[in-house]
Design a protein around this motif. Structure first.
Motif, PDB file in Angstrom:
ATOM      1  N   ASP A   1      -1.253  84.554   1.119  1.00 55.00           N
ATOM      2  CA  ASP A   1      -1.761  83.217   0.833  1.00 55.00           C
ATOM      3  C   ASP A   1      -1.670  82.437   2.142  1.00 55.00           C
ATOM      4  N   GLY A   2      -2.750  82.482   2.924  1.00 56.75           N
ATOM      5  CA  GLY A   2      -2.720  81.932   4.275  1.00 56.75           C
ATOM      6  C   GLY A   2      -2.458  80.445   4.326  1.00 56.75           C
ATOM      7  N   SER A   3      -3.058  79.679   3.427  1.00 59.22           N
ATOM      8  CA  SER A   3      -2.839  78.229   3.425  1.00 59.22           C
ATOM      9  C   SER A   3      -1.377  77.915   3.130  1.00 59.22           C
ATOM     10  N   ASN A   4      -0.800  78.659   2.196  1.00 61.39           N
ATOM     11  CA  ASN A   4       0.602  78.460   1.835  1.00 61.39           C
ATOM     12  C   ASN A   4       1.510  78.745   3.021  1.00 61.39           C
ATOM     13  N   LEU A   5       1.243  79.841   3.731  1.00 68.55           N
ATOM     14  CA  LEU A   5       2.064  80.203   4.882  1.00 68.55           C
ATOM     15  C   LEU A   5       1.878  79.206   6.019  1.00 68.55           C
ATOM     16  N   LEU A   6       0.644  78.738   6.228  1.00 67.01           N
ATOM     17  CA  LEU A   6       0.389  77.749   7.274  1.00 67.01           C
ATOM     18  C   LEU A   6       1.172  76.470   7.009  1.00 67.01           C
ATOM     19  N   PHE A   7       1.122  75.970   5.783  1.00 71.14           N
ATOM     20  CA  PHE A   7       1.849  74.738   5.460  1.00 71.14           C
ATOM     21  C   PHE A   7       3.357  74.948   5.618  1.00 71.14           C
ATOM     22  N   GLN A   8       3.849  76.090   5.184  1.00 69.62           N
ATOM     23  CA  GLN A   8       5.273  76.384   5.305  1.00 69.62           C
ATOM     24  C   GLN A   8       5.709  76.350   6.762  1.00 69.62           C
ATOM     25  N   MET A   9       4.926  76.966   7.633  1.00 72.79           N
ATOM     26  CA  MET A   9       5.287  77.034   9.044  1.00 72.79           C
ATOM     27  C   MET A   9       5.036  75.698   9.755  1.00 72.79           C
ATOM     28  N   PHE A  10       3.940  75.037   9.435  1.00 73.24           N
ATOM     29  CA  PHE A  10       3.600  73.777  10.101  1.00 73.24           C
ATOM     30  C   PHE A  10       4.671  72.720   9.857  1.00 73.24           C
ATOM     31  N   PHE A  11       5.078  72.589   8.586  1.00 74.73           N
ATOM     32  CA  PHE A  11       6.055  71.557   8.252  1.00 74.73           C
ATOM     33  C   PHE A  11       7.494  72.055   8.341  1.00 74.73           C
ATOM     34  N   GLY A  12       7.676  73.364   8.463  1.00 73.74           N
ATOM     35  CA  GLY A  12       9.026  73.917   8.509  1.00 73.74           C
ATOM     36  C   GLY A  12       9.579  74.111   9.898  1.00 73.74           C
ATOM     37  N   MET A  13       8.706  74.061  10.918  1.00 73.68           N
ATOM     38  CA  MET A  13       9.195  74.227  12.282  1.00 73.68           C
ATOM     39  C   MET A  13      10.061  73.027  12.666  1.00 73.68           C
ATOM     40  N   PRO A  14      11.152  73.253  13.399  1.00 81.80           N
ATOM     41  CA  PRO A  14      12.081  72.160  13.703  1.00 81.80           C
ATOM     42  C   PRO A  14      11.520  71.103  14.646  1.00 81.80           C
ATOM     43  N   ALA A  15      10.471  71.443  15.403  1.00 84.36           N
ATOM     44  CA  ALA A  15       9.925  70.470  16.345  1.00 84.36           C
ATOM     45  C   ALA A  15       8.452  70.755  16.580  1.00 84.36           C
ATOM     46  N   ARG A  16       7.711  69.737  16.989  1.00 90.24           N
ATOM     47  CA  ARG A  16       6.327  69.918  17.383  1.00 90.24           C
ATOM     48  C   ARG A  16       6.303  70.570  18.762  1.00 90.24           C
ATOM     49  N   ILE A  17       5.455  71.593  18.913  1.00 83.13           N
ATOM     50  CA  ILE A  17       5.352  72.313  20.169  1.00 83.13           C
ATOM     51  C   ILE A  17       3.920  72.178  20.674  1.00 83.13           C
ATOM     52  N   PHE A  18       3.766  71.898  21.975  1.00 83.13           N
ATOM     53  CA  PHE A  18       2.448  71.729  22.566  1.00 83.13           C
ATOM     54  C   PHE A  18       2.259  72.741  23.690  1.00 83.13           C
ATOM     55  N   ASN A  19       1.021  73.225  23.856  1.00 84.81           N
ATOM     56  CA  ASN A  19       0.769  74.097  24.995  1.00 84.81           C
ATOM     57  C   ASN A  19       0.406  73.248  26.211  1.00 84.81           C
ATOM     58  N   LYS A  20       0.054  73.893  27.315  1.00 84.25           N
ATOM     59  CA  LYS A  20      -0.208  73.163  28.557  1.00 84.25           C
ATOM     60  C   LYS A  20      -1.448  72.295  28.473  1.00 84.25           C
ATOM     61  N   LYS A  21      -2.305  72.580  27.496  1.00 83.26           N
ATOM     62  CA  LYS A  21      -3.506  71.761  27.302  1.00 83.26           C
ATOM     63  C   LYS A  21      -3.225  70.543  26.424  1.00 83.26           C
ATOM     64  N   GLY A  22      -1.976  70.416  25.960  1.00 84.35           N
ATOM     65  CA  GLY A  22      -1.620  69.303  25.095  1.00 84.35           C
ATOM     66  C   GLY A  22      -1.938  69.539  23.639  1.00 84.35           C
ATOM     67  N   LYS A  23      -2.273  70.787  23.274  1.00 83.33           N
ATOM     68  CA  LYS A  23      -2.607  71.143  21.905  1.00 83.33           C
ATOM     69  C   LYS A  23      -1.339  71.469  21.129  1.00 83.33           C
ATOM     70  N   ALA A  24      -1.169  70.842  19.965  1.00 88.50           N
ATOM     71  CA  ALA A  24      -0.026  71.169  19.107  1.00 88.50           C
ATOM     72  C   ALA A  24      -0.211  72.580  18.553  1.00 88.50           C
ATOM     73  N   ILE A  25       0.813  73.433  18.718  1.00 88.19           N
ATOM     74  CA  ILE A  25       0.671  74.844  18.324  1.00 88.19           C
ATOM     75  C   ILE A  25       1.862  75.346  17.511  1.00 88.19           C
ATOM     76  N   HIS A  26       2.712  74.445  17.023  1.00 89.96           N
ATOM     77  CA  HIS A  26       3.909  74.897  16.311  1.00 89.96           C
ATOM     78  C   HIS A  26       3.563  75.684  15.050  1.00 89.96           C
ATOM     79  N   GLY A  27       2.539  75.240  14.322  1.00 93.30           N
ATOM     80  CA  GLY A  27       2.136  75.959  13.117  1.00 93.30           C
ATOM     81  C   GLY A  27       1.592  77.342  13.444  1.00 93.30           C
ATOM     82  N   ILE A  28       0.853  77.439  14.551  1.00 93.02           N
ATOM     83  CA  ILE A  28       0.287  78.719  14.972  1.00 93.02           C
ATOM     84  C   ILE A  28       1.401  79.695  15.343  1.00 93.02           C
ATOM     85  N   ILE A  29       2.369  79.217  16.092  1.00 95.92           N
ATOM     86  CA  ILE A  29       3.502  80.064  16.494  1.00 95.92           C
ATOM     87  C   ILE A  29       4.256  80.539  15.260  1.00 95.92           C
TER      88      ILE A  29
END
Length: 281
Positions: free
Chosen positions: A8-36
């Motif tokens: 269930d990809g949407s379920n896993l995405l929400f779990q990871m997006f809101f469950g990560m302890p901090a927002r993470i950005f790449n060098k382009k300034g893109k938030a990627i914590h949910g992707i990681i």
């Protein structure tokens, strides 16, 4: 032996997006914590389950037939088009699709149904022939559990595999009775209201005695406790609608044949995938 993993990809995405302890950005300034989080969790789930076939499904933005049954269905969900990008899980969806492409994992986004319907379709179509693992925290999938179908609730080292014994121990019912049970107690996450004065313990007792929601309603006059008897009688129509909302069937047209979902995990890591996709330039 073949084994199918349904995520269930949407379920896993929400779990990871809101469950990560901090927002993470790449060098382009893109938030990627949910992707990681999504990539790392998916790789761990694959290694845990060792599937030969995989599909990942996401809920698309489209009209929902269940709303026609109950306009309040999921009406409590936020409108993510109205929040900043850094607070919107869907802002990272394109990169997650790139991750899945890199892993050679088949995925699809619903257009006329919900992810639940596709996953149920695969479980009900192939569950008698091969072991199936459903990865999600959505409890609606409990109704699909049997000796060949399990539900994985990913929590890292505290991951739980839900089997028929798990459902029996936790709720005192059979998995096949879960839609009946949930119709009685309701589901706050989907904005489904159950029967007044009926909690999980009472619902389980009713299902144990009468066998199904239909039988509970048909025999409501024989329920001993007056307040519960009155609640079932007064809320019978709503409970029947709840069951239609919750019960999963084999009606949806499936996006892939089983043969299209074959998968072989190659040695890789989250960092490797993020580098290959350019998410971590």
């Amino acid at each position: 032996m073949d084994k199918l993993l349904l995520v269930d990809g949407s379920n896993l995405l929400f779990q990871m997006f809101f469950g990560m302890p901090a927002r993470i950005f790449n060098k382009k300034g893109k938030a990627i914590h949910g992707i990681i989080g999504f990539t790392g969790a998916l790789l761990k789930i694959i290694r845990m389950t060792k599937p030969t076939h995989i599909a990942v499904f996401f809920d698309g933005a489209h009209a929902n037939d269940r709303v026609a049954l109950n306009p309040d269905y999921k009406a409590n969900r936020p409108d993510y088009s109205q929040v900043p990008e850094t607070e919107n899980p869907f802002s990272q969806l394109a990169e997650i699709y790139s991750v899945l492409d890199c892993l050679n994992v088949r995925y699809a986004e619903t257009t006329v149904c919900e992810t639940d319907d596709w996953i149920a379709g695969y479980a009900l179509t192939y569950g008698k022939d091969i072991p199936i693992v459903i990865s999600s925290f959505d409890s609606d999938y409990f109704q699909l559990i049997n000796d060949n179908v399990s539900v994985l609730r990913y929590r890292g080292d505290k991951t739980i595999i839900c089997t028929p014994q798990y459902i029996s121990d936790k709720f005192g019912i059979e998995p096949s009775q879960y839609a009946d049970f949930k119709s009685l107690v309701g589901d706050t996450s989907d904005n489904i209201r159950g029967a007044d004065k009926v909690g999980p313990k009472t619902a389980a007792q009713l299902i144990q005695k009468y066998g199904s929601l239909e039988s509970v309603i048909a025999n409501a006059q024989t329920i001993e406790k007056p307040s519960i008897r009155q609640s079932i009688i007064e809320n019978a129509d709503r409970l029947k609608t709840n069951y239609k909302l919750i019960k999963l069937t084999n009606d949806a047209v499936l996006p892939f044949e089983l043969s299209e979902l074959k998968y072989v995990l190659k040695s890789t890591s989250t960092n490797d995938i993020l580098q290959k996709t350019g998410i971590l330039p």
